[in-house]
Design a protein around this motif. Structure first.
Motif, short mmCIF file in Angstrom:
data_model
loop_
_atom_site.label_atom_id
_atom_site.label_comp_id
_atom_site.label_asym_id
_atom_site.label_seq_id
_atom_site.Cartn_x
_atom_site.Cartn_y
_atom_site.Cartn_z
N HIS A 76 -19.58 7.31 -26.36
CA HIS A 76 -18.49 7.45 -26.79
C HIS A 76 -17.54 6.03 -26.80
O HIS A 76 -17.15 5.76 -26.64
CB HIS A 76 -17.96 8.19 -27.31
CG HIS A 76 -16.25 9.02 -28.22
ND1 HIS A 76 -15.56 9.83 -28.25
CD2 HIS A 76 -15.98 7.76 -28.96
CE1 HIS A 76 -14.86 9.49 -29.37
NE2 HIS A 76 -14.40 8.23 -29.57
N LEU A 114 -19.20 3.80 -24.40
CA LEU A 114 -18.90 2.43 -24.40
C LEU A 114 -18.59 2.08 -25.57
O LEU A 114 -18.33 1.26 -25.49
CB LEU A 114 -21.12 2.62 -24.46
CG LEU A 114 -21.72 3.07 -23.25
CD1 LEU A 114 -23.37 3.44 -23.57
CD2 LEU A 114 -21.76 2.29 -22.20
N LEU A 115 -18.41 2.90 -26.18
CA LEU A 115 -18.56 1.83 -27.75
C LEU A 115 -16.71 1.69 -28.04
O LEU A 115 -16.07 0.65 -28.30
CB LEU A 115 -18.67 2.77 -29.12
CG LEU A 115 -20.18 2.86 -29.20
CD1 LEU A 115 -19.98 3.27 -30.59
CD2 LEU A 115 -20.56 1.50 -29.73
N THR A 116 -15.98 2.85 -27.10
CA THR A 116 -14.52 2.73 -26.82
C THR A 116 -14.42 1.57 -25.80
O THR A 116 -13.45 0.84 -25.98
CB THR A 116 -13.98 3.90 -26.35
OG1 THR A 116 -14.16 5.20 -27.35
CG2 THR A 116 -12.38 3.91 -25.78
N TYR A 152 -16.12 -0.72 -25.42
CA TYR A 152 -17.07 -2.74 -25.83
C TYR A 152 -15.74 -3.16 -27.00
O TYR A 152 -15.48 -3.90 -27.38
CB TYR A 152 -18.42 -2.51 -26.50
CG TYR A 152 -19.13 -2.52 -25.10
CD1 TYR A 152 -18.92 -2.97 -24.09
CD2 TYR A 152 -20.24 -1.53 -25.76
CE1 TYR A 152 -19.93 -2.71 -23.02
CE2 TYR A 152 -20.89 -1.71 -24.63
CZ TYR A 152 -21.16 -1.99 -23.43
OH TYR A 152 -21.46 -1.82 -22.42
#
Lengths: 715, 322
Positions: B222, B224-226, B228
């Protein structure tokens, strides 16, 4: 708020690539955790479970619906990030268009915003496909966009993608000159609570509050926005300045959520309610001797559900369904002389007495529109060199209005679309796409193709050659009007006219009227040669995009369409040619951006030769009403010490209806991040360099300097 | 007719325990006798992590560092109390805790442990407790990020109220390197993403530290994706996280750690005391090229990044700054 400085070398290309490739990166690298030193970590086994996850479902990309880098996309796309818009102090959605090469922003009537790409706008702009998160947002009856009633708060904008050039190959009818896709922020990125308020000149008031949470399985956001303005300061009537009743007061609620079913499936559910009033001035917009302001009361709803899925890392699909409804209540009291009323009545009717005062009654232009949309899209990535997106869509547009349609009507549209991207060599990419559709508006079937070749140099530069054709069918009101006014609350001695139907068709000049005649579709054939390049410098990234276009439009619908004159027809052909530039230079804490559009328009009348020359000329002129030969913007966003961010922007449009728009905006903001909350304070000054009203002599602003203050806090 | 003699369960257990103790004592006596009789061979015990592959790999690396006069013997938990004088190398935090619980008199050299875990033990028992620290110094990680994004000036840090103090030294050091950092406090699970959203608005990159309450398998995806999605990169906290999607992290190679461990053991045998816990002297950098490509970040060569970090550290006082 501050400019994105984190990855100054990141560019719009990253926006295209990021979600998919990050997903691939995260997924494909996880298995290697068992090697080497990572064995020592206690979580390696759990991270292993990330293998093969579809982290983020692919989103619609405006140009082809396929995620593509700017090197491989078959056309020119402007990307406006929400951060940039907020940093520049852009106060409302329509103003963002000033940053797009070739787009012009104006107001008509009682300050109703309009924006157009490459003109061809009469009053409303009817030739753009506008979407919010993939949901069609232009109106059914006139195909225009009601920017005041757009259910999007500035704070919720992630980015706006404007595909410049015909895009019917991907979106069908109405993506005639281009398409605008407003993409809102994922609720995953807005978890927490936020409150914001801005106030300023001419009664500008905007408040925004948002609350939401996010975890691995679900994320949601509930937001409320209020936007209010007094409109322009005054209007001109008979050479005198008089007050202008042209403001608006809109309340906008949005709910956005994402629910993950498992690693490969998720639901997006969005809903919203918009309620407000769009003030209309009786002097400017009133009809039949209006004695009260014909304000428009708006109430809109929408519900959108999207199911995303994937069967592998190279096969994605989604099914989207949405329903939206717009209600407009507009009524006013009118006062018409008894003589005029008698003249409107059919011969043989007993005339009303002319010595007992005027005819006084209420009229309305109430209307309801509803739209149901279904769309299924499938993306197959065979390999890095071959990608296919395809799908089908179905739409039902319903319009209900006693005044405009004498009841209700429905239009149905069904379509199939596809685009294939093929890169046989590293330096060349072919795109071939098309949209086949059938609409009940004309009861015909259309095919809109697009073909493009991109030559790619050094992985940083692309030269594109694009050919496309697009179609626009007449909108519901152009094609199937049944226009009449039914007075109510009729005062004595005219009570007998209560509910009487004044049919507009009977009032029009029969020598010029085309009312009730069938219209055909419009076509555009577009050729584009464009260049996109990135220059990586030591500490900066320079991006340049230049577009040359040549558009040939035929059978364009033009003419006048009001209760006194109705002579619209497929009566104008146009040829447009021009060059556009969009460039940005980014380095640490600094962002420069320049946009410029040059447009040459040549239009000629091809309609009924019996139409008087004045009307012929007017039909041609109307399509150039919002066409500017030169327009552009220069923007500079700079971070400073003490957590300050400044921005300066200059916008100009030259020229429309003998007026020139020139404005410089300056904004200074301080964003402070505390350990458990952040706040921002900002001051914006808009300086109108040209004191002459823009587009209309009624669009008057008393003070060339407009001031706005903003404050926001986030927890 | 056979008569079956049944031994009660408890008696059986006692017998087994007695035999095991006897065997342990014999083993230790034998080992001690070996040292006593030879005079040049010393024993170092290895308390493993339980991960057989890892333990064997590290043992091999350690063996390569010692000469024939030092033998490495794996030791099981039940033999720990009987060890006298011989040092124990504990692999991982749980092994260190087990050894310390079982025998508080023997010298322990911990490996693959973080400073936060062993620092207080080492301060209470100097010379007896030491470690080759596994967590990467935060300053080094910050400079790793700076090497990848030379234009970066602001670093976002997330911490809980209990871990916030870990960042104080870093925040004080960063201005010397043209950087500044801000700490964003996470009050609870529900507060993680809201705080991350604010942190990403501040920092040019997010520096992830070894703080399990914030960065763990449940949260990392969560985070990392947020990050990026907001066009921000994540640096650290370890090599494993790079493989999961973090852009880069410095790490000390196992041979380097084994070499430092061997030097500590030799120091113990020569001085009778273990040196204070220390970080390895050289580091490498792990990068995730796929993430870099996705974010359109030109990524220097790994060795080049590591060298840039070393030069920057060297210019400002070197490793002692860590």
């Amino acid at each position: 708020m501050r400019v994105s400085t984190g990855i100054t070398r990141a560019s719009s290309r990253a926006d295209y690539l990021r979600p998919l490739t990050i997903a691939v990166a995260l997924a494909s690298l996880a298995p290697t955790l068992t090697y080497g030193q990572s064995e020592s970590t206690d979580f390696s086994s759990e991270l292993l479970s990330l293998d093969g996850e579809q982290f983020e479902m692919p989103e619609v990309l405006t140009t082809t619906r396929l995620r593509q880098s700017k090197l491989r996309v078959p056309g020119t796309t402007t990307i406006l990030t929400g951060d940039m818009l907020r940093n520049l102090g852009v106060m409302n959605l329509v103003e963002a268009s000033r940053l797009v090469p070739g787009m012009v922003v104006g107001h008509y009537g009682s300050t109703n915003p309009v924006t157009s790409y490459h003109g061809t706008s009469q009053y409303e702009q009817r030739r753009l496909q506008v979407q919010i998160d993939g949901r069609t947002a232009y109106r059914i009856s006139l195909s225009d966009v009601e920017w005041l009633a757009m259910p999007v708060a500035m704070e919720n904008i992630e980015r706006i993608e404007i595909s410049r050039g015909p895009n019917s190959a991907a979106y069908g009818i109405n993506a005639f000159l281009g398409s605008i896709n407003i993409i809102t922020r994922s609720p995953q990125d807005t978890a927490g609570a936020e409150a914001y308020a801005a106030a300023g000149s001419r009664g500008h008031l905007r408040t925004f509050t948002s609350v939401g949470t996010s975890d691995a399985d679900k994320s949601w956001r509930l937001s409320y926005e209020k936007r209010k303005s007094n409109g322009f300061d005054s209007q001109i009537d008979g050479g005198e300045e008089i007050p202008f009743h042209d403001g608006h007061d809109v309340n906008n609620f949005n709910f956005d959520s994402i629910f993950r079913v498992d690693n490969r499936h998720s639901f997006d559910i969005r809903a919203g309610v918009l309620d407000g009033v769009n003030e209309e001035d009786r002097e400017k917009s009133g009809k039949f001797g209006a004695t009260t302001d014909p304000d428009i009361f708006m109430r809109d709803y929408y519900l959108q559900v999207r199911f995303d899925g994937s069967t592998s890392d190279s096969h994605f699909y989604y099914l989207q369904a949405s329903y939206q409804k717009q209600k407009r209540r507009q009524s006013w009291t009118a006062e018409i002389s008894a003589e005029d009323i008698n003249a409107l009545l059919p011969a043989g009717n007993t005339p009303f007495p002319t010595d007992q005062g005027p005819f006084i009654a209420d009229f309305n232009e109430d209307a309801e529109e509803a739209r149901q949309e279904f769309e299924l899209q499938d993306t197959l990535i065979f390999n890095e060199n071959l990608k296919l997106v395809s799908g089908l869509g179905y739409r039902k547009d319903t319009y209900v209005s006693e005044t405009f349609f004498n009841g209700r009507g429905d239009n149905y549209q069904s379509r199939l679309f596809a685009n294939v991207e093929y890169s046989p060599l590293r330096w060349v990419t072919f795109n071939l796409g098309g949209n086949w559709e059938r609409t009940t508006t004309t009861r015909e079937t259309y095919f809109s193709p697009r073909a493009a070749t991109n030559f790619i140099f050094n992985d940083n530069h692309a030269l594109r050659f694009v050919f496309s054709r697009a179609v626009r069918t007449p909108d519901a009101f152009e094609q199937d009007p049944d226009w009449s006014y039914l007075p109510s609350n009729v005062q004595a001695p005219f009570e007998a006219l209560e509910g009487y139907r004044f049919v507009i068709g009977d009032l029009l000049d029969p020598t010029t009227s085309t009312y009730g005649q069938n219209l055909e579709e419009e076509w555009i054939t577009s050729r584009e040669i464009s260049y996109f390049g990135q220059f990586h410098m030591d500490r900066a990234l320079l991006s340049v995009e230049v577009r040359y276009f040549n558009d040939y439009m035929h059978d364009m619908i033009s003419g006048v369409l009001n209760e006194e004159e109705w002579y619209i027809d497929n009566n104008v052909n146009l040829e447009q040619e021009g060059v556009e530039l969009e460039t940005s230079l980014e380095f640490s804490g600094t962002q420069f951006r320049v946009s410029y559009g040059y447009l040459e328009q040549d239009a000629w009348y091809i309609g009924d030769p019996s139409l008087p020359a004045r009307e012929q000329s007017r039909a041609v002129d109307l399509l150039g009403r919002l066409s500017a030969r030169n327009s552009g913007s220069v923007a500079w966003i700079q971070d400073w010490p003490l957590e300050l961010t400044s921005s300066a922007a200059y916008y100009w449009t030259n020229e429309v209806r003998d007026t020139r728009f020139e404005r410089a905006d300056f904004r200074l903001a301080r964003r402070v991040d505390m350990s458990d909350y952040s706040y921002v304070l900002a001051l914006t000054i808009q300086h109108y360099l040209n004191p002459k009203p823009w587009m209309s002599p009624d669009n008057r602003i008393d003070d060339q300097n407009q001031m706005f203050v903003e404050a926001g806090v986030r927890f | 007719m056979h008569k079956r003699i049944s031994i009660p369960e408890t008696a059986s257990c006692r017998l087994r325990s007695a035999l095991r103790i006897l065997l342990t004592v014999c083993t230790i006596l034998f080992a001690s006798n070996t040292i006593a009789s030879d005079g040049s061979v010393r024993t170092v015990y290895i308390a493993g992590s339980g991960n057989t592959g890892l333990d064997q790999h590290l043992t091999q690396l350690l063996k390569a560092q010692f000469d024939e006069h030092i033998v490495l013997l794996p030791v099981s938990d039940d033999r720990l109390p009987a060890i006298q004088d011989a040092p124990v190398i504990a692999i991982g935090p749980s092994a260190f805790t087990r050894v310390w619980q079982a025998n508080r008199k023997i010298p322990i050299l911990a490996m693959l442990v973080e400073k936060d875990l062993v620092q207080s033990y080492a301060e209470r028992s100097p010379g007896q407790i030491s470690a080759v620290l596994y967590d990467v110094p935060l300053l080094r990680q910050a400079l790793t990020g700076k090497s990848i994004l030379p234009q970066a000036t602001k670093i976002a840090l997330m911490a809980t109220s209990s871990s916030a103090k870990l960042y104080d030294p870093l925040i004080e050091q960063l201005p010397d390197y043209g950087l500044e950092a801000r700490l964003f406090l996470v009050d609870g699970n529900d507060d993680l993403i809201p705080t991350l959203v604010r942190a990403l608005g501040y920092g040019d990159f997010l520096l992830a530290a070894s703080d399990d309450l914030i960065y763990n398998p449940r949260t990392i995806k969560h985070i990392l994706l947020t990050s990026y999605r907001r066009n921000r990169i994540v640096i650290g906290p370890s090599q494993a996280y790079v493989k999961a999607g973090s852009l880069a992290s410095s790490y000390a190679p196992f041979p380097v750690m084994a070499n430092l461990a061997a030097r500590f053991i030799n120091t113990y045998f020569s001085d009778g005391k273990l040196p204070a816990p220390s970080y390895p002297e050289s580091y490498k950098v792990e990068v995730n090229k796929q993430v870099a490509r996705s974010l359109n970040i030109p990524l220097p060569d790994r060795d080049e990044i590591a060298e840039t970090v070393n030069v920057r550290l060297g210019d400002h006082g070197g490793a002692e700054h860590e």
